[in-house]
Design an enzyme around this catalytic site. Structure first.
Site, PDB file in Angstrom:
ATOM      1  N   PHE A 130       0.861  -1.188   0.000  1.00  0.00           N
ATOM      2  CA  PHE A 130       0.000   0.000   0.000  1.00  0.00           C
ATOM      3  C   PHE A 130       0.890   1.228   0.000  1.00  0.00           C
ATOM      4  O   PHE A 130       1.699   1.416   0.903  1.00  0.00           O
ATOM      5  CB  PHE A 130      -0.932   0.043   1.213  1.00  0.00           C
ATOM      6  CG  PHE A 130      -1.851   1.238   1.166  1.00  0.00           C
ATOM      7  CD1 PHE A 130      -3.032   1.201   0.447  1.00  0.00           C
ATOM      8  CD2 PHE A 130      -1.502   2.421   1.812  1.00  0.00           C
ATOM      9  CE1 PHE A 130      -3.864   2.318   0.368  1.00  0.00           C
ATOM     10  CE2 PHE A 130      -2.328   3.546   1.740  1.00  0.00           C
ATOM     11  CZ  PHE A 130      -3.510   3.488   1.017  1.00  0.00           C
ATOM     12  N   ASP A 215       9.389   2.921   1.729  1.00  0.00           N
ATOM     13  CA  ASP A 215       8.217   3.673   2.158  1.00  0.00           C
ATOM     14  C   ASP A 215       7.999   3.423   3.646  1.00  0.00           C
ATOM     15  O   ASP A 215       7.508   2.367   4.046  1.00  0.00           O
ATOM     16  CB  ASP A 215       6.986   3.244   1.339  1.00  0.00           C
ATOM     17  CG  ASP A 215       5.735   4.040   1.718  1.00  0.00           C
ATOM     18  OD1 ASP A 215       5.774   4.774   2.722  1.00  0.00           O
ATOM     19  OD2 ASP A 215       4.721   3.908   0.998  1.00  0.00           O
ATOM     20  N   LYS A 244       2.418  10.526   7.742  1.00  0.00           N
ATOM     21  CA  LYS A 244       1.630  10.186   8.934  1.00  0.00           C
ATOM     22  C   LYS A 244       2.169  10.874  10.199  1.00  0.00           C
ATOM     23  O   LYS A 244       1.873  12.030  10.406  1.00  0.00           O
ATOM     24  CB  LYS A 244       1.533   8.666   9.061  1.00  0.00           C
ATOM     25  CG  LYS A 244       0.713   8.098   7.888  1.00  0.00           C
ATOM     26  CD  LYS A 244       0.139   6.724   8.122  1.00  0.00           C
ATOM     27  CE  LYS A 244      -0.924   6.432   7.093  1.00  0.00           C
ATOM     28  NZ  LYS A 244      -0.514   5.519   6.034  1.00  0.00           N
TER      29      LYS A 244
HETATM   30  C1  LIG Z   1      -0.831   5.618   4.566  1.00  0.00           C
HETATM   31  C2  LIG Z   1       0.256   5.234   3.669  1.00  0.00           C
HETATM   32  C3  LIG Z   1       0.505   5.930   2.483  1.00  0.00           C
HETATM   33  C4  LIG Z   1      -0.389   7.054   1.979  1.00  0.00           C
HETATM   34  O1  LIG Z   1      -0.465   8.108   2.867  1.00  0.00           O
HETATM   35  P1  LIG Z   1      -1.669   9.176   2.718  1.00  0.00           P
HETATM   36  O2  LIG Z   1      -1.278  10.274   3.672  1.00  0.00           O
HETATM   37  O3  LIG Z   1      -2.937   8.484   3.118  1.00  0.00           O
HETATM   38  O4  LIG Z   1      -1.684   9.617   1.299  1.00  0.00           O
HETATM   39  C5  LIG Z   1       1.594   5.555   1.725  1.00  0.00           C
HETATM   40  N1  LIG Z   1       2.386   4.534   2.102  1.00  0.00           N
HETATM   41  C6  LIG Z   1       2.177   3.837   3.225  1.00  0.00           C
HETATM   42  C7  LIG Z   1       3.106   2.742   3.596  1.00  0.00           C
HETATM   43  C8  LIG Z   1       1.088   4.148   4.045  1.00  0.00           C
HETATM   44  O5  LIG Z   1       0.841   3.422   5.137  1.00  0.00           O
END
Ligand SMILES: *Cc1c(COP(=O)(O)O)cnc(C)c1O
Length: 388
Positions: A130, A215, A244
Site C-alpha cells: 500500500f 516507504d 503520517k
Molecule cells: C498511509 C500510507 C501511504 C499514503 O499516505 P496518505 O497520507 O494516506 O496519502 C503511503 N504509504 C504507506 C506505507 C502508508 O501506510
C-alpha cells in the site's frame, strides 16, 4: 441521504474529544485508540509538546507558499535529516504525494544520471503493498478494490512477491531505476519480511545501480521501536518516504529524505506543492524530531512489544487466532471463523478501537504513550471478543 461521499465504511462511532491514548465519542463512551490514525498519532492525541509548537506557530505565520522562504523550513529539513541521518529532504503533505515524489525523483534520476532511454524507466514494487490512492500509485497496486474502475493505468511498474529478494533480482534489467518497498507492509496486515530481506535488496540495488526506495510512511517514526524501520536491518535506503506521524497527528505533512545527489535532480520548477513545507507543518515537524531524538517512544515500542506478542501467542495457542505478526507496538492478527469487522465491532463494544485491514485481518497500533496496563486491557478485550 448523507451529503458525505461513501468511500469509507467506518465503525458507528463519532469521536468528539481525545487525549493521549484515549478517545471519547459523542455518546460519552471512552475507548483505547489502537487505530492511532493509521500511526499518524504515534505520540498520542494532542501531545502537549506538539500542541504547544502548533499554537506558537499559529500566532506567528502559518502559510507562505514556496515563492518565498519561511524561517521554519530549513530548521525542519535540518531536524529531520539529522534525526534520520539522511542528507536532504523534500517536503510534501500527504503520504501519497511523498510516494509520487519518490517515483518522479527515481525516474528523473534514471534518465538524467543512469542513462535510461526516455519513457522506459521501470520501478519494481511488491504485491500486497500500500503506497496511497493516486492514479499512478493504484496502477501498481495488486488490490483489485483499490484499482478496479480507475484505469487507464500508469505504466512502468513490475510487481514481484513481497519478501522474496530473488524475485527482485530476477525482475531487474537495464530500465530499472528503483525498487519501492515497505520495510513492513502495514495495510496488508503488518507483514514482516524474512530477516535478511532488506539487506539483500540493498546489495542488489547497489550492484545494479538501482535506487532502493523504502516507504516508511506507516512503519517509520517510532512504531517498530526504531526511528526508521530500516535501521533494524542496518540498511540505508537511497530515498525514504515519511508521512503520517511526521505531522504529529495535527497536520498533514510528508517528505522524501535521502541522498543529496539523487534528490538533487529535483531542480527549481520541476516539482512542487502549495502547502509542502508550510511553516505550521514545519514547526510541528521540528517538535516531532525533538521528541524522537530522545529515543523515548522508540524504547517504549520495544519494551512493551512482548505484551502484544506473548498474549497474542497465547490466544493463537488456544486456536483463537490463526496468525500473529508483531513488531514494536504494531500487531496484525488473523482470526479464523470470524470476519475482522465482527471482531472490531466487538472490540469497540468493549472500549477498544481497532479495525480490520481487510477480510479476517485486524491491525493494532496504539499511540506509543500507551501504558502497560492499558495494553493488557486491550488484550483482555480481544480475548473476550474472540470468545464471544
Ligand atoms: C498511509 C500510507 C501511504 C499514503 O499516505 P496518505 O497520507 O494516506 O496519502 C503511503 N504509504 C504507506 C506505507 C502508508 O501506510
Amino acid at each position: 441521504m448523507s451529503t458525505l461521499a461513501g468511500n469509507y465504511h467506518p465503525l458507528d462511532i463519532e469521536i468528539a474529544h481525545a487525549q493521549g491514548t484515549w478517545v471519547t465519542d459523542t455518546r460519552g463512551n471512552r475507548y483505547i485508540d489502537c487505530l492511532a490514525g493509521y500511526s499518524a498519532l504515534n505520540f498520542g492525541h494532542r501531545n502537549p509538546e506538539l500542541i504547544a509548537a502548533a499554537h506558537a506557530q499559529l500566532d506567528r505565520v502559518t502559510l507562505t507558499s514556496r515563492a518565498v522562504g519561511n524561517d521554519r523550513l530549513e530548521p525542519f529539513a535540518d531536524a529531520i535529516t539529522t534525526l534520520t541521518q539522511m542528507q536532504m529532504l523534500l517536503p510534501m503533505n500527504t503520504g501519497a504525494e511523498a510516494v509520487e515524489t519518490a517515483i518522479k525523483t527515481s525516474r528523473k534520476w534514471g534518465y538524467d544520471v543512469k542513462g535510461v532511454p526516455p519513457h522506459e524507466a521501470t520501478i519494481i514494487v511488491a504485491a500486497g503493498a500500500f503506497h496511497g490512492r493516486t492514479t499512478t500509485i493504484i496502477s501498481m497496486s495488486t488490490d483489485e478494490q483499490a484499482r478496479a474502475g480507475f484505469g487507464p493505468y500508469t505504466p512502468g511498474f513490475r510487481v514481484v512477491p513481497y519478501g522474496d529478494a530473488q524475485a527482485v533480482r530476477d525482475a531487474i534489467d537495464d530500465t530499472t531505476v528503483a525498487v519501492l518497498i515497505e520495510p513492513v507492509q502495514g495495510e496488508a496486515g503488518v507483514i514482516i519480511p524474512p530477516e535478511h530481506y532488506l539487506t539483500a535488496l540493498r546489495e542488489t540495488c547497489t550492484e545494479n545501480n538501482v535506487l532502493l526506495v523504502l516507504d516508511e510512511i506507516q512503519a517509520g517514526l517510532g512504531r517498530t521501536g526504531a526511528t526508521l524501520t530500516q535501521e533494524l536491518s542496518g540498511v540505508r535506503a537511497d530515498l525514504t518516504t515519511l508521512g503520517k506521524a511526521l505531522g504529529g497527528g495535527i497536520i498533514p505533512s510528508s517528505a522524501v529524505v535521502g541522498r543529496a545527489d539523487v534528490l538533487g535532480v529535483m531542480t527549481a520548477g520541476v516539482h512542487g506543492s502549495t502547502f509542502g513545507g508550510n511553516p505550521l507543518a514545519c514547526a510541528v515537524g521540528i517538535a516531532v524530531a525533538k521528541i524522537l531524538e530522545t529515543g523515548y517512544f522508540q524504547e517504549r515500542a520495544r519494551t512493551l512489544s512482548p505484551v502484544f506478542s506473548e498474549r497474542a501467542k497465547d490466544y493463537a495457542g488456544e486456536g483463537l487466532l490463526s496468525d500473529v505478526r508483531c513488531i514494536g507496538l504494531w500487531m496484525g492478527i488473523d482470526v479464523p471463523h470470524l470476519t475482522g469487522r465482527q471482531v472490531s465491532e466487538r472490540l469497540a463494544a468493549r472500549g477498544v478501537l481497532a479495525k480490520e485491514t481487510h477480510g479476517n485481518t485486524i491491525r493494532f497500533a496504539p499511540p506509543l504513550c500507551v501504558r502497560e496496563d492499558e495494553l493488557h486491557t486491550v488484550m483482555d478485550a480481544l480475548g473476550e471478543a474472540l470468545r464471544a
